[in-house]
Design an enzyme around this catalytic site. Sequence first.
Site, PDB file in Angstrom:
ATOM      1  N   GLY A   1       0.783  -1.239   0.000  1.00  0.00           N
ATOM      2  CA  GLY A   1       0.000   0.000   0.000  1.00  0.00           C
ATOM      3  C   GLY A   1       0.814   1.288   0.000  1.00  0.00           C
ATOM      4  O   GLY A   1       0.305   2.346   0.345  1.00  0.00           O
TER       5      GLY A   1
ATOM      6  N   GLY B   1       5.785  -3.403   0.595  1.00  0.00           N
ATOM      7  CA  GLY B   1       5.383  -4.746   0.175  1.00  0.00           C
ATOM      8  C   GLY B   1       6.241  -5.210  -0.997  1.00  0.00           C
ATOM      9  O   GLY B   1       6.547  -4.429  -1.901  1.00  0.00           O
TER      10      GLY B   1
ATOM     11  N   LEU C   1       9.620   4.674 -11.680  1.00  0.00           N
ATOM     12  CA  LEU C   1       8.298   4.083 -11.457  1.00  0.00           C
ATOM     13  C   LEU C   1       7.936   3.907  -9.981  1.00  0.00           C
ATOM     14  O   LEU C   1       6.795   4.143  -9.585  1.00  0.00           O
ATOM     15  CB  LEU C   1       8.216   2.727 -12.177  1.00  0.00           C
ATOM     16  CG  LEU C   1       6.872   2.006 -12.044  1.00  0.00           C
ATOM     17  CD1 LEU C   1       5.743   2.816 -12.661  1.00  0.00           C
ATOM     18  CD2 LEU C   1       6.944   0.615 -12.661  1.00  0.00           C
TER      19      LEU C   1
ATOM     20  N   TYR D   1       8.576   5.745  -7.670  1.00  0.00           N
ATOM     21  CA  TYR D   1       8.147   7.047  -7.162  1.00  0.00           C
ATOM     22  C   TYR D   1       6.973   7.537  -8.008  1.00  0.00           C
ATOM     23  O   TYR D   1       7.037   8.586  -8.648  1.00  0.00           O
ATOM     24  CB  TYR D   1       9.305   8.052  -7.186  1.00  0.00           C
ATOM     25  CG  TYR D   1      10.417   7.738  -6.207  1.00  0.00           C
ATOM     26  CD1 TYR D   1      10.215   6.830  -5.166  1.00  0.00           C
ATOM     27  CD2 TYR D   1      11.660   8.355  -6.306  1.00  0.00           C
ATOM     28  CE1 TYR D   1      11.225   6.540  -4.262  1.00  0.00           C
ATOM     29  CE2 TYR D   1      12.676   8.077  -5.397  1.00  0.00           C
ATOM     30  CZ  TYR D   1      12.457   7.164  -4.389  1.00  0.00           C
ATOM     31  OH  TYR D   1      13.448   6.889  -3.490  1.00  0.00           O
TER      32      TYR D   1
HETATM   33  C1  LIG Z   1       7.768   5.420   3.148  1.00  0.00           C
HETATM   34  C2  LIG Z   1       8.189   4.949   1.781  1.00  0.00           C
HETATM   35  C3  LIG Z   1       9.508   4.585   1.564  1.00  0.00           C
HETATM   36  C4  LIG Z   1       9.926   4.135   0.303  1.00  0.00           C
HETATM   37  N1  LIG Z   1      11.246   3.785   0.125  1.00  0.00           N
HETATM   38  C5  LIG Z   1      11.637   3.297  -1.080  1.00  0.00           C
HETATM   39  C6  LIG Z   1      12.979   2.868  -1.294  1.00  0.00           C
HETATM   40  O1  LIG Z   1      13.819   2.921  -0.403  1.00  0.00           O
HETATM   41  N2  LIG Z   1      13.315   2.385  -2.515  1.00  0.00           N
HETATM   42  C7  LIG Z   1      12.392   2.287  -3.529  1.00  0.00           C
HETATM   43  O2  LIG Z   1      12.738   1.805  -4.601  1.00  0.00           O
HETATM   44  N3  LIG Z   1      11.129   2.702  -3.357  1.00  0.00           N
HETATM   45  C8  LIG Z   1      10.726   3.188  -2.162  1.00  0.00           C
HETATM   46  N4  LIG Z   1       9.416   3.576  -2.001  1.00  0.00           N
HETATM   47  C9  LIG Z   1       8.474   3.417  -3.109  1.00  0.00           C
HETATM   48  C10 LIG Z   1       7.960   1.996  -3.162  1.00  0.00           C
HETATM   49  O3  LIG Z   1       8.953   1.152  -3.724  1.00  0.00           O
HETATM   50  C11 LIG Z   1       6.709   1.895  -4.035  1.00  0.00           C
HETATM   51  O4  LIG Z   1       5.700   2.703  -3.483  1.00  0.00           O
HETATM   52  C12 LIG Z   1       6.224   0.464  -4.178  1.00  0.00           C
HETATM   53  O5  LIG Z   1       5.326   0.386  -5.254  1.00  0.00           O
HETATM   54  C13 LIG Z   1       5.560  -0.025  -2.921  1.00  0.00           C
HETATM   55  O6  LIG Z   1       5.107  -1.340  -3.024  1.00  0.00           O
HETATM   56  P1  LIG Z   1       3.869  -1.791  -2.112  1.00  0.00           P
HETATM   57  O7  LIG Z   1       3.589  -3.216  -2.387  1.00  0.00           O
HETATM   58  O8  LIG Z   1       4.121  -1.382  -0.701  1.00  0.00           O
HETATM   59  O9  LIG Z   1       2.734  -0.820  -2.665  1.00  0.00           O
HETATM   60  P2  LIG Z   1       1.267  -1.022  -3.268  1.00  0.00           P
HETATM   61  O10 LIG Z   1       0.649   0.319  -3.115  1.00  0.00           O
HETATM   62  O11 LIG Z   1       0.585  -2.170  -2.642  1.00  0.00           O
HETATM   63  O12 LIG Z   1       1.526  -1.346  -4.790  1.00  0.00           O
HETATM   64  C14 LIG Z   1       2.176  -0.460  -5.680  1.00  0.00           C
HETATM   65  C15 LIG Z   1       1.800  -0.807  -7.117  1.00  0.00           C
HETATM   66  O13 LIG Z   1       2.088  -2.173  -7.392  1.00  0.00           O
HETATM   67  C16 LIG Z   1       0.889  -2.898  -7.691  1.00  0.00           C
HETATM   68  N5  LIG Z   1       0.947  -4.179  -6.988  1.00  0.00           N
HETATM   69  C17 LIG Z   1       1.094  -4.367  -5.656  1.00  0.00           C
HETATM   70  N6  LIG Z   1       1.128  -5.671  -5.374  1.00  0.00           N
HETATM   71  C18 LIG Z   1       0.995  -6.331  -6.546  1.00  0.00           C
HETATM   72  C19 LIG Z   1       0.946  -7.718  -6.877  1.00  0.00           C
HETATM   73  N7  LIG Z   1       1.035  -8.673  -5.944  1.00  0.00           N
HETATM   74  N8  LIG Z   1       0.776  -8.056  -8.179  1.00  0.00           N
HETATM   75  C20 LIG Z   1       0.667  -7.086  -9.120  1.00  0.00           C
HETATM   76  N9  LIG Z   1       0.720  -5.775  -8.859  1.00  0.00           N
HETATM   77  C21 LIG Z   1       0.884  -5.387  -7.579  1.00  0.00           C
HETATM   78  C22 LIG Z   1      -0.232  -2.032  -7.151  1.00  0.00           C
HETATM   79  O14 LIG Z   1      -1.462  -2.308  -7.787  1.00  0.00           O
HETATM   80  C23 LIG Z   1       0.306  -0.652  -7.413  1.00  0.00           C
HETATM   81  O15 LIG Z   1       0.155  -0.320  -8.777  1.00  0.00           O
HETATM   82  C24 LIG Z   1       8.990   4.055  -0.757  1.00  0.00           C
HETATM   83  C25 LIG Z   1       7.665   4.423  -0.532  1.00  0.00           C
HETATM   84  C26 LIG Z   1       7.258   4.868   0.716  1.00  0.00           C
HETATM   85  C27 LIG Z   1       5.824   5.295   0.926  1.00  0.00           C
END
Ligand SMILES: Cc1cc2nc3c(=O)[nH]c(=O)nc-3n(C[C@H](O)[C@H](O)[C@H](O)COP(=O)(O)OP(=O)(O)OC[C@H]3O[C@@H](n4cnc5c(N)ncnc54)[C@H](O)[C@@H]3O)c2cc1C
Length: 533
Positions: free
Chosen positions: A115, A182, A476, A478
């Site tokens: 998320g 995640g 991407l 970001y």
């Molecule tokens: C506090 C914070 C710190 C961060 N630090 C870093 C960092 O150090 N390095 C870096 O590279 N990035 C960083 N990010 C960015 C982060 O990598 C992205 O936001 C990433 O998409 C997060 O993955 P998520 O599963 O938590 O997010 P989600 O919001 O769950 O998913 C992001 C995207 O991926 C899709 N998705 C998720 N799960 C799946 C799945 N199982 N199958 C298909 N599609 C899926 C979602 O639909 C959405 O389009 C950071 C973000 C935050 C908020």
Amino acid sequence: MPSMETILKPSSLLLNTLTIFFCILQATSDTSLDNFLQCLLNHSQPTNPITEVIYTPINSSFSSLLITHISNRRYSTPSTPKPLAIVAAKHESHVQATIICAKSYGLQVRIRSGGHDYEGLSYVSNVPFVILDMVNLASIDIDVAKETAWVQAGATIGELYYSIFQKSNVLGFPAGVSPTLGTGGHFSGGGYGNMMRKYGLSVDNIIDAQLIDANGRIHDRKSMGEDVFWAICGGGGASFGVILSWKIKLVPVPPQVSIFKVTKTIEEGARDVVYQWQLVATKLPEDLYIRVMHEVVNATQEGKKIIQVSFIGQFLGQTVSLLPLVNENFPELGLQKSDCIEMPWINSTLFWAEYPIGTPIDVLLAKHKAPQLFFKSRSDYVKKPIPKTVIENIWDLIVKGEKVYMQWNPYGGKMHEISASATPFPHRAGNLFLIQYYTFWTEEGIDATNHYMNFSRSFYEFMTPYVSSSPREAFLCYRDLDVGANPSNRTNEDIARIYGSKYYLDNFQRLVRAKAKIDPENFFKHEQSIPPR
Ligand SMILES: Cc1cc2nc3c(=O)[nH]c(=O)nc-3n(C[C@H](O)[C@H](O)[C@H](O)COP(=O)(O)OP(=O)(O)OC[C@H]3O[C@@H](n4cnc5c(N)ncnc54)[C@H](O)[C@@H]3O)c2cc1C
Ligand SMILES: *[C@@H]1O[C@H](CO)[C@@H](O)[C@H](O)[C@H]1NC(C)=O
Ligand SMILES: *[C@@H]1O[C@H](CO)[C@@H](O)[C@H](O)[C@H]1NC(C)=O
Ligand SMILES: *[C@@H]1O[C@H](CO)[C@@H](O)[C@H](O)[C@H]1NC(C)=O
Ligand SMILES: *[C@@H]1O[C@H](CO)[C@@H](O)[C@H](O)[C@H]1NC(C)=O
Ligand SMILES: *[C@@H]1O[C@H](CO)[C@@H](O)[C@H](O)[C@H]1NC(C)=O
Ligand SMILES: *[C@@H]1O[C@H](CO)[C@@H](O)[C@H](O)[C@H]1NC(C)=O
């Protein structure tokens, strides 16, 4: 995504029309929802009953489940569109049923793992939708002898780091710094952290994956084919299907690594050190990573604001080797032995997540909590050093904006050796560093939002001459809807080419081919998804 606030204008005729429209929409979604839920039950397997994982707004824990995995308050306001249901899958059959039933009854699926999406694309849509929440599919299976692991999409990187350390203190994995990310979204978007100069991105270390397609079929690397496997490793998962799990290659880390944080103000010579950093950071040995953080701090108790620059470093080795290396290549930093701390790699992940030294490592297992901040983040790539006078102007702007920080993340090393087409992530040789801009606030309401969004845009405008152009590249992970966005339910190819060229450069065409193979009907779509043509 335009919020309802910007759409609703007080004209009685328009309001009447809208009321009728929303009633129809509501009625349509009610029947769609009833059918969707019935369809899920029809697909339920006796051994893995689906009822336990279906949440609709009548379930008392619906709201807390929704909000726990939202990281940006900007997408958690009363006017933010809410899902009709959340399916928090515990078994692959739940994922399959969700896809098949949503497709049958015209509901969109938003896939959420951790998320952290900056623009909320994993849990917000402007058309009737359900969230497929992967949070319960979070198993991690480490094979120390083979130095590999299977990781389910709902596992966080904190859980991954912790699990690796349970089995070995000399293995690690190159990924981001925030433990609650995640692996589903983070890996599929590229995933970078402080070991990227040595080992590349997360996607450079993925060897297999399980993907569920729009027909509910489960694939591995072999059955999905090389184009699709290539595509999900950096092209964003949510355009292609639901990633169930990843097989990753673990990387060696020394028993002790060294970390440091050196801060400088303008009086302490920050300008020249930052300038010099641009010249050397990509050329340093790949065991060394030094991030620059530019932020506003209080100079005095009266609250006068000044800029403070931090050089946050990690060396995959001991301090006795680090000191001569920095003092030879980057003496301007003035790194002292007393600035450095040696610790196991696992402890360094806590340091990067800004936990105080000595925090027990099981904090890596802590769950994400409801969002605290509204924010807007953007990215840029820098290919030639930014002049000293411009650095000063940037700092003036940051001090004026106050609720903003900027990170500079150095490339070089492995990042420059891997070809730009090896994965969909194209920003390799030729880049000095990645900028992240981050504007944050806590005030509620549209006025505050407009004010800070406006600041974010003018800062980005200001940077135009000093960053990549034609196209202006973006990272991407970001996610930034300002680089181009489609409506929630329609993937216009011309618009897709705009954001596609910024995120993927020439790799966009291969992503389109992969999309056409795995999801020709374009079931999996969002504001920045890949079109099938
Ligand atoms: C506090 C914070 C710190 C961060 N630090 C870093 C960092 O150090 N390095 C870096 O590279 N990035 C960083 N990010 C960015 C982060 O990598 C992205 O936001 C990433 O998409 C997060 O993955 P998520 O599963 O938590 O997010 P989600 O919001 O769950 O998913 C992001 C995207 O991926 C899709 N998705 C998720 N799960 C799946 C799945 N199982 N199958 C298909 N599609 C899926 C979602 O639909 C959405 O389009 C950071 C973000 C935050 C908020
Ligand atoms: C569920 O199954 C029943 C019995 O087979 C069938 O009549 C009904 O149409 C199905 N409903 C949905 C929404 O799939
Ligand atoms: C949500 O409520 C429905 C209807 O009461 C129930 O069948 C279902 O099990 C509940 N979901 C969860 C996850 O408890
Ligand atoms: C800076 O000062 C302001 C008051 O002027 C205060 O509200 C704020 O918390 C201070 N910030 C820090 C980081 O100390
Ligand atoms: C590393 O973490 C462990 C476990 O929490 C702790 O006992 C140890 O003191 C930490 N070491 C350092 C140098 O932070
Ligand atoms: C947006 O920012 C610019 C530059 O800082 C300023 O001139 C303008 O008045 C701002 N507009 C709004 C609506 O805040
Ligand atoms: C997309 O959604 C809008 C608003 O709900 C609707 O008017 C439009 O018909 C939809 N378009 C498609 C292609 O489904």
